[in-house]
Design an enzyme around this catalytic site. Structure first.
Site, PDB file in Angstrom:
ATOM      1  N   LYS A  97       0.996  -0.986   0.053  1.00 33.40           N
ATOM      2  CA  LYS A  97      -0.018   0.062  -0.033  1.00 33.40           C
ATOM      3  C   LYS A  97       0.785   1.232   0.080  1.00 33.40           C
ATOM      4  CE  LYS A  97      -3.243   2.764   2.478  1.00 33.40           C
ATOM      5  NZ  LYS A  97      -3.721   3.220   3.903  1.00 33.40           N
ATOM      6  N   GLY A 158      -8.387   9.390   9.603  1.00 30.46           N
ATOM      7  CA  GLY A 158      -8.801   9.515  10.907  1.00 30.46           C
ATOM      8  C   GLY A 158      -9.778  10.290  11.336  1.00 30.46           C
ATOM      9  N   ALA A 184      -9.696   5.675   4.152  1.00 34.24           N
ATOM     10  CA  ALA A 184      -9.556   6.703   5.090  1.00 34.24           C
ATOM     11  C   ALA A 184     -10.587   7.670   5.192  1.00 34.24           C
ATOM     12  CB  ALA A 184      -8.153   7.549   4.531  1.00 34.24           C
ATOM     13  N   GLY A 185     -10.809   8.016   6.459  1.00 35.60           N
ATOM     14  CA  GLY A 185     -11.968   8.925   6.786  1.00 35.60           C
ATOM     15  C   GLY A 185     -13.234   8.459   7.119  1.00 35.60           C
ATOM     16  N   ASN A 206      -9.421   1.446   9.495  1.00 40.46           N
ATOM     17  CA  ASN A 206      -8.765   1.328  10.788  1.00 40.46           C
ATOM     18  C   ASN A 206      -9.179   2.090  12.108  1.00 40.46           C
ATOM     19  OD1 ASN A 206      -5.145   1.373  11.190  1.00 40.46           O
ATOM     20  ND2 ASN A 206      -6.510   0.747  12.593  1.00 40.46           N
TER      21      ASN A 206
END
Length: 255
Positions: A97, A158, A184-185, A206
Site C-alpha cells: 500500500k 482518522g 481513510a476517513g 482502521n
C-alpha cells in the site's frame, strides 16, 4: 465465493480491509480482525522492527489473514521506495500500500511523488496499491503504469468524516479498470455501506474500528455493512425522484 474481490489475480472473499494501528492492545486487534472476517490487514513498515514483525503481529492474526505492508511515514517517493524494499527484504509480502504524504497537518498524499514511486515499484515487481486524493486523471496514470488498484481517501485520515469526496470517487469508479478501494476517513459502518452501494470494490477501515469502545463488535458491524452495501449494489438500487411516488397503483381503486 460467488462474488470475490479480485486484485492482481488474487481472489478475496472479503471486501473489507483493516489496519493494525491505534488498537488498545494486540488482543483487541485480534478480536476485531476475526470479527471483521477480513483477509488483508495493513501494517506500517516504517514503524515496526522487521526482525520481530512476524512475532509481534502475525501471532495475533488468523492464519488466513495476509499482511499488506504500507509506506506510511514516507514524505517523498524515494523514502516510499526504500521502505517497500526493506519490507520485501524483511520477508513481508511484495504487495505494497503506497503512501507518500509530505503534509503533516491534513495528511494528504502527494500525487506526483505517488506516481513516481508507483512506477518504480511496479518496475521492481511489487503489487502496488496507491493511496491517493480522489483524482480521476491521476487514477488513469496510475493504472497505466501498472498499479493493481487505486485507494482514494473518503476524507482525511482518522477524521471519521465519511464520504466527503463522493462525486470524484464516483467518477473514478465509473472509469476504473482496476479495483477502487475507498480508504481513510470512514467513521461509521453506514458510511462503508454507502461506499459499496455506489460501486466501490472494497473499503479500508482502521481508526473507526480500532478506536471504538468495543473494536471487536465494530469490526463485525463494518463487515455486515460492507456485505449489505455490496448486496444492495448487485441487487440494483432504485432511482431517486424529486417528488413522491405512491407504492400502490391508483388505477382500479374505487372512489
Amino acid at each position: 465465493m460467488t462474488d470475490p474481490l479480485v486484485i492482481a489475480g488474487r481472489e478475496l472473499r472479503s471486501r473489507l480491509i483493516t489496519g493494525t494501528g491505534k488498537y488498545p492492545s494486540p488482543e483487541a486487534m485480534r478480536d476485531a480482525v476475526i470479527a471483521s472476517e477480513c483477509e488483508l490487514v495493513t501494517v506500517a513498515v516504517g514503524r515496526i522492527d522487521l526482525d520481530t514483525v512476524e512475532e509481534a503481529i502475525t501471532d495475533y492474526l488468523p492464519e488466513d489473514v495476509t499482511l499488506l505492508p504500507n509506506t506510511a511515514g514516507s514524505a517523498t517517493a524515494e523514502e516510499a521506495v526504500r521502505i517497500a524494499r526493506l519490507a520485501r527484504a524483511g520477508g513481508l509480502p511484495d504487495w505494497i500500500k503506497l503512501e507518500v504524504i509530505p503534509d503533516p497537518r491534513w495528511l494528504l498524499p502527494d500525487p506526483v511523488g505517488t506516481l513516481e514511486a508507483a512506477e518504480q515499484l511496479v518496475a521492481e515487481g511489487f503489487t502496488v496499491l496507491p493511496y491517493v486524493f480522489p483524482d480521476p486523471v491521476l487514477q488513469k496514470r496510475l493504472e497505466a503504469v501498472g498499479c493493481a488498484a487505486v485507494m482514494p481517501l473518503a476524507s482525511p485520515i482518522g477524521s471519521g468524516s465519511g464520504l466527503k469526496l463522493r462525486h470524484a470517487i464516483e467518477i473514478m469508479i465509473e472509469q476504473a479498470e482496476v479495483p477502487v478501494v475507498v480508504d481513510a476517513g470512514l467513521g461509521a459502518p453506514s458510511q462503508a455501506a454507502e461506499c459499496m452501494e455506489m460501486g466501490a470494490d472494497a473499503v479500508l477501515v482502521n481508526s473507526a474500528i480500532a478506536r471504538a469502545d468495543d473494536p471487536g463488535e465494530m469490526g463485525r458491524a463494518f463487515r455486515l455493512a460492507v456485505e449489505a452495501g455490496r448486496a444492495a449494489r448487485l441487487a440494483g438500487l432504485i432511482e431517486t425522484h424529486g417528488t413522491a411516488e405512491a407504492s400502490s397503483p391508483a388505477a382500479g381503486l374505487s372512489a
